[in-house]
Design an enzyme around this catalytic site. Structure first.
Site, PDB file in Angstrom:
ATOM      1  N   HIS A   1       0.848  -1.192   0.000  1.00  0.00           N
ATOM      2  CA  HIS A   1       0.000   0.000   0.000  1.00  0.00           C
ATOM      3  C   HIS A   1       0.885   1.245   0.000  1.00  0.00           C
ATOM      4  CE1 HIS A   1       0.959   0.333   4.245  1.00  0.00           C
ATOM      5  NE2 HIS A   1       0.322  -0.797   4.549  1.00  0.00           N
TER       6      HIS A   1
ATOM      7  N   HIS B   1       3.845   1.473   2.506  1.00  0.00           N
ATOM      8  CA  HIS B   1       5.069   0.763   2.107  1.00  0.00           C
ATOM      9  C   HIS B   1       5.774   1.576   1.017  1.00  0.00           C
ATOM     10  CE1 HIS B   1       2.453  -2.888   3.179  1.00  0.00           C
ATOM     11  NE2 HIS B   1       3.412  -2.880   4.085  1.00  0.00           N
TER      12      HIS B   1
ATOM     13  N   CYS C   1       1.590 -10.911  20.615  1.00  0.00           N
ATOM     14  CA  CYS C   1       0.711 -10.312  19.599  1.00  0.00           C
ATOM     15  C   CYS C   1       1.187 -10.808  18.240  1.00  0.00           C
ATOM     16  CB  CYS C   1       0.746  -8.792  19.648  1.00  0.00           C
ATOM     17  SG  CYS C   1      -0.123  -8.091  18.228  1.00  0.00           S
TER      18      CYS C   1
ATOM     19  N   CYS D   1       2.151  -7.940  15.766  1.00  0.00           N
ATOM     20  CA  CYS D   1       3.489  -7.348  15.946  1.00  0.00           C
ATOM     21  C   CYS D   1       4.578  -8.405  15.821  1.00  0.00           C
ATOM     22  CB  CYS D   1       3.638  -6.726  17.332  1.00  0.00           C
ATOM     23  SG  CYS D   1       2.530  -5.384  17.700  1.00  0.00           S
TER      24      CYS D   1
ATOM     25  N   CYS E   1      -3.522  -5.044  22.394  1.00  0.00           N
ATOM     26  CA  CYS E   1      -2.304  -4.512  21.788  1.00  0.00           C
ATOM     27  C   CYS E   1      -2.630  -3.111  21.266  1.00  0.00           C
ATOM     28  CB  CYS E   1      -1.861  -5.412  20.625  1.00  0.00           C
ATOM     29  SG  CYS E   1      -0.786  -4.549  19.468  1.00  0.00           S
TER      30      CYS E   1
ATOM     31  N   HIS F   1      -2.610  -3.098  17.236  1.00  0.00           N
ATOM     32  CA  HIS F   1      -3.580  -3.902  16.474  1.00  0.00           C
ATOM     33  C   HIS F   1      -4.960  -3.984  17.122  1.00  0.00           C
ATOM     34  CE1 HIS F   1       0.379  -5.117  14.943  1.00  0.00           C
ATOM     35  NE2 HIS F   1      -0.265  -5.136  13.807  1.00  0.00           N
TER      36      HIS F   1
ATOM     37  N   LYS G   1      -5.824   6.745   9.947  1.00  0.00           N
ATOM     38  CA  LYS G   1      -4.874   5.647   9.835  1.00  0.00           C
ATOM     39  C   LYS G   1      -5.383   4.680   8.761  1.00  0.00           C
ATOM     40  CE  LYS G   1      -2.344   2.447  12.499  1.00  0.00           C
ATOM     41  NZ  LYS G   1      -2.246   1.500  13.543  1.00  0.00           N
TER      42      LYS G   1
ATOM     43  N   LYS H   1      -7.526  -1.979   6.897  1.00  0.00           N
ATOM     44  CA  LYS H   1      -8.443  -2.786   6.086  1.00  0.00           C
ATOM     45  C   LYS H   1      -9.870  -2.592   6.581  1.00  0.00           C
ATOM     46  CE  LYS H   1      -5.719  -6.335   3.987  1.00  0.00           C
ATOM     47  NZ  LYS H   1      -5.068  -7.592   4.138  1.00  0.00           N
TER      48      LYS H   1
HETATM   49  N1  MSP Z   1       8.692  -6.935   8.387  1.00  0.00           N
HETATM   50  C1  MSP Z   1       8.818  -5.856   9.287  1.00  0.00           C
HETATM   51  C2  MSP Z   1      10.119  -5.121   9.092  1.00  0.00           C
HETATM   52  C3  MSP Z   1      11.351  -5.960   9.225  1.00  0.00           C
HETATM   53  S1  MSP Z   1      12.779  -5.016   8.878  1.00  0.00           S
HETATM   54  C4  MSP Z   1      14.032  -6.058   9.230  1.00  0.00           C
HETATM   55  C5  MSP Z   1       7.663  -4.877   9.065  1.00  0.00           C
HETATM   56  N2  MSP Z   1       6.974  -5.014   7.922  1.00  0.00           N
HETATM   57  S2  MSP Z   1       5.720  -4.097   7.489  1.00  0.00           S
HETATM   58  O1  MSP Z   1       5.302  -4.588   6.201  1.00  0.00           O
HETATM   59  O2  MSP Z   1       4.754  -4.041   8.527  1.00  0.00           O
HETATM   60  O3  MSP Z   1       6.289  -2.648   7.330  1.00  0.00           O
HETATM   61  C6  MSP Z   1       7.358  -2.392   6.445  1.00  0.00           C
HETATM   62  C7  MSP Z   1       7.761  -0.937   6.510  1.00  0.00           C
HETATM   63  O4  MSP Z   1       6.669  -0.142   6.036  1.00  0.00           O
HETATM   64  C8  MSP Z   1       8.060  -0.475   7.937  1.00  0.00           C
HETATM   65  O5  MSP Z   1       9.208   0.340   7.978  1.00  0.00           O
HETATM   66  C9  MSP Z   1       6.831   0.316   8.320  1.00  0.00           C
HETATM   67  O6  MSP Z   1       7.102   1.357   9.218  1.00  0.00           O
HETATM   68  C10 MSP Z   1       6.425   0.880   6.956  1.00  0.00           C
HETATM   69  N3  MSP Z   1       5.021   1.235   6.931  1.00  0.00           N
HETATM   70  C11 MSP Z   1       3.940   0.404   7.026  1.00  0.00           C
HETATM   71  N4  MSP Z   1       2.813   1.184   7.012  1.00  0.00           N
HETATM   72  C12 MSP Z   1       3.137   2.480   6.890  1.00  0.00           C
HETATM   73  C13 MSP Z   1       2.440   3.685   6.760  1.00  0.00           C
HETATM   74  N5  MSP Z   1       1.132   3.757   6.805  1.00  0.00           N
HETATM   75  N6  MSP Z   1       3.166   4.811   6.555  1.00  0.00           N
HETATM   76  C14 MSP Z   1       4.532   4.794   6.435  1.00  0.00           C
HETATM   77  N7  MSP Z   1       5.215   3.684   6.581  1.00  0.00           N
HETATM   78  C15 MSP Z   1       4.553   2.520   6.879  1.00  0.00           C
HETATM   79  O7  MSP Z   1       7.463  -4.019   9.911  1.00  0.00           O
END
Ligand code: MSP
Length: 522
Positions: free
Chosen positions: A19, A22, A127, A130, A145, A148, A299, A302
């Site tokens: 999304h 990411h 959790c 997390c 949590c 979540h 925020k 889903k």
């Molecule tokens: N798999 C772990 C990270 C392991 S690093 C060794 C994880 N994955 S995640 O898919 O949840 O998130 C990946 C990255 O995307 C994280 O740095 C997280 O902060 C970032 N983001 C996820 N949602 C986000 C937003 N809504 N806004 C900005 N960044 C976000 O955590």
């Protein structure tokens, strides 16, 4: 040998599709690495996907797929999204890669042999969202949590533990003596506070509770905790091996920056540092924690149905190239702060900065060059580095570099836009059309030259954000498409014909389409 720059991003969980949260991180990281490549040939970007753990296991089971099938399906979506956004990573690692799995086992074994991992029985609140045990004091009043909003599961198991507490002081000392380690620095105190109460952590789960993961060598009852698996990607990807680390590893490690979200800073600054210390490896130079992106100030979730995929934004605005979206996202928040995406804001920002401020300026100036001088620069027009605009251009360049050194990506883009504003004002104040009317042709040509040379600076400075627009501007100026900073000295545009009427094209068209309402598909 040129100075190296090794950048990593967080690796994304593949239990869903990418999304724009990411995408935000990958765009920031890509903007940084493209900027570094303008300065050195030895810059390397690693990204990847985090594919093990209970979440993947459960999602796959719900979908009637094997975990590997789910990982493959979603990995392809991440890969496709990064391609569309022109994320120019050098490598993308999957934690299900055989090489990675082999080295994670070695790392676990080494920590055990060092006496930093021991077995103990444990009761805790886990959790799955997390992928971590939570401290009861961190739960909401209702025992949920806080991230979540789900009740953590009470788990009693015999697990391996990592002696995190042993590294407490060493990590605190490192943070205090390396002011660039945690960026932005406003986060330093938060981490130092967390360190004070840090305890040993569980680093494995029983096979009975988590099957989808890397097994502990010599103990088939246990699966390695996802965070040890995930964090190790930063070294396994580039050829770390306990006995025989690769040349690439020796060249790139320690990493210059881990680009991550603010939610996972503890794992990087505390857990990862302790693991590296135990392995006898250097710590990263910097961890840059960006803020989070909300959608229309909410925020993304889903359950709210407001999760947006980057592809849907490009499609809804009929954008063939990702430049506008990249630019908007990279400028969405000052360093480390949260940002917001809204359709209106996106349209307004890119129309104002890319179409009006930068695009129109180039267009008007080239048209005047054709009208008054048949598209030709004459030697009398060329100014030197002491001219007013040249000084402003050099200043903008210095400020951009300085901001990038502190991972201030939006701040750097603001400098570029402010410079474009100043050039627009310069053109208005000096009115080359009036100078032409008054027959002051040399003065008129000088104003046009200064403006075009400034546009060349803007093209190169904006390259990390907008690689296609940047190349188009250089082509319109009849310059080589070369974004290196060693090209960024005043007076590069030489005398001679640079354009003609039908070669002049807008480099960015205003976004006027109405945003489709059915874009929320993730
Ligand atoms: N798999 C772990 C990270 C392991 S690093 C060794 C994880 N994955 S995640 O898919 O949840 O998130 C990946 C990255 O995307 C994280 O740095 C997280 O902060 C970032 N983001 C996820 N949602 C986000 C937003 N809504 N806004 C900005 N960044 C976000 O955590």
């Amino acid at each position: 040998m040129q100075e190296k720059f090794y950048l990593t991003t967080a690796i994304d969980y593949v239990n869903g599709a990418p999304h724009i949260g990411h995408a935000y991180e990958k765009i920031l990281a890509d903007v940084i690495i493209r900027h570094k490549r303008q300065l050195t040939d030895n810059a390397y970007m690693l990204t990847g996907t985090d594919e093990h753990g209970i979440k993947i296991q459960k999602t796959a089971a719900q979908k009637g797929m094997t975990p590997q099938e789910l990982c493959d399906e979603n990995f392809a979506k991440f890969e496709q999204a990064w391609k569309e956004l022109e994320i120019s990573y050098d490598q993308i690692i999957r934690t299900t890669d055989e090489k990675h799995k082999k080295v994670v086992k070695q790392i676990f074994k080494k920590l055990y042999e060092n006496g930093d991992i021991y077995k103990n029985s444990y009761t805790g609140l886990y959790c799955a969202g997390c992928e971590t045990f939570l401290n009861p004091k961190d739960l909401t009043q209702d025992g949920l949590c806080p991230v979540h909003m789900k009740k953590p599961e009470e788990v009693k198991e015999e697990n391996y533990f990592f002696r995190l507490s042993k590294y407490k002081e060493k990590i605190a000392d490192y943070i205090k003596s390396h002011p660039d380690f945690i960026q932005p620095s406003v986060r330093v105190n938060e981490i130092l506070n967390q360190l004070e109460s840090i305890e040993d952590i569980s680093v494995s789960r029983t096979k009975a509770s988590v099957q989808w993961g890397i097994g502990v060598e010599g103990d088939d009852t246990q699966t390695i905790y996802v965070w040890i698996d995930a964090l190790s990607n930063y070294i396994t990807a580039i050829g770390y091996d306990i006995d025989n680390p690769s040349e690439q590893f020796k060249n790139l490690w320690p990493c210059n920056v881990h680009v991550i979200g603010k939610d996972i800073i503890k794992f990087h600054s505390i857990y990862w540092s302790a693991i590296l210390m135990s392995l006898g490896l250097d710590l990263a130079n910097s961890i840059f924690a960006h803020g989070w992106i909300t959608i229309d100030q909410s925020k993304m979730s889903k359950s709210l149905g407001n999760v947006i995929a980057p592809h849907d934004v490009l499609q809804a605005f009929k954008l063939e190239k990702p430049d506008a979206f990249r630019y908007y996202m990279a400028s969405a928040a000052l360093s480390g702060k949260d940002g917001n995406y809204s359709d209106e804001d996106f349209k307004e920002k890119v129309n104002a900065d890319l179409a009006n401020n930068i695009g129109n300026l180039l267009n008007r100036t080239l048209n005047m060059l054709v009208k008054y001088f048949d598209g030709e620069i004459k030697s009398e027009f060329i100014s030197d580095k002491n001219s007013k605009i040249a000084v402003l251009a050099e200043n903008a360049k210095k400020q951009v570099i300085e901001h990038f050194n502190h991972f201030e990506i939006a701040e750097a883009s603001n400098v570029i836009v402010a410079f474009a504003d100043a050039v627009n004002k310069y053109v208005t104040d000096n009115a080359p059309w009036t100078l032409a009317k008054e027959g002051k042709m040399i003065e008129c040509g000088q104003v046009l030259y200064n403006t075009l040379e400034a546009m060349r600076y803007i093209a190169i400075l904006i390259h990390p954000y907008c690689p296609n627009i940047s190349a188009d501007i250089l082509l319109q100026l009849n310059e080589d498409v070369n974004f290196k900073y060693d090209k960024l000295t005043w007076g590069n545009i030489k005398e001679g014909k640079i354009t003609e009427k039908d070669k002049i094209k807008p480099v960015f068209l205003r976004l006027d389409s109405e945003f489709a309402t059915d874009k929320k598909k993730v």
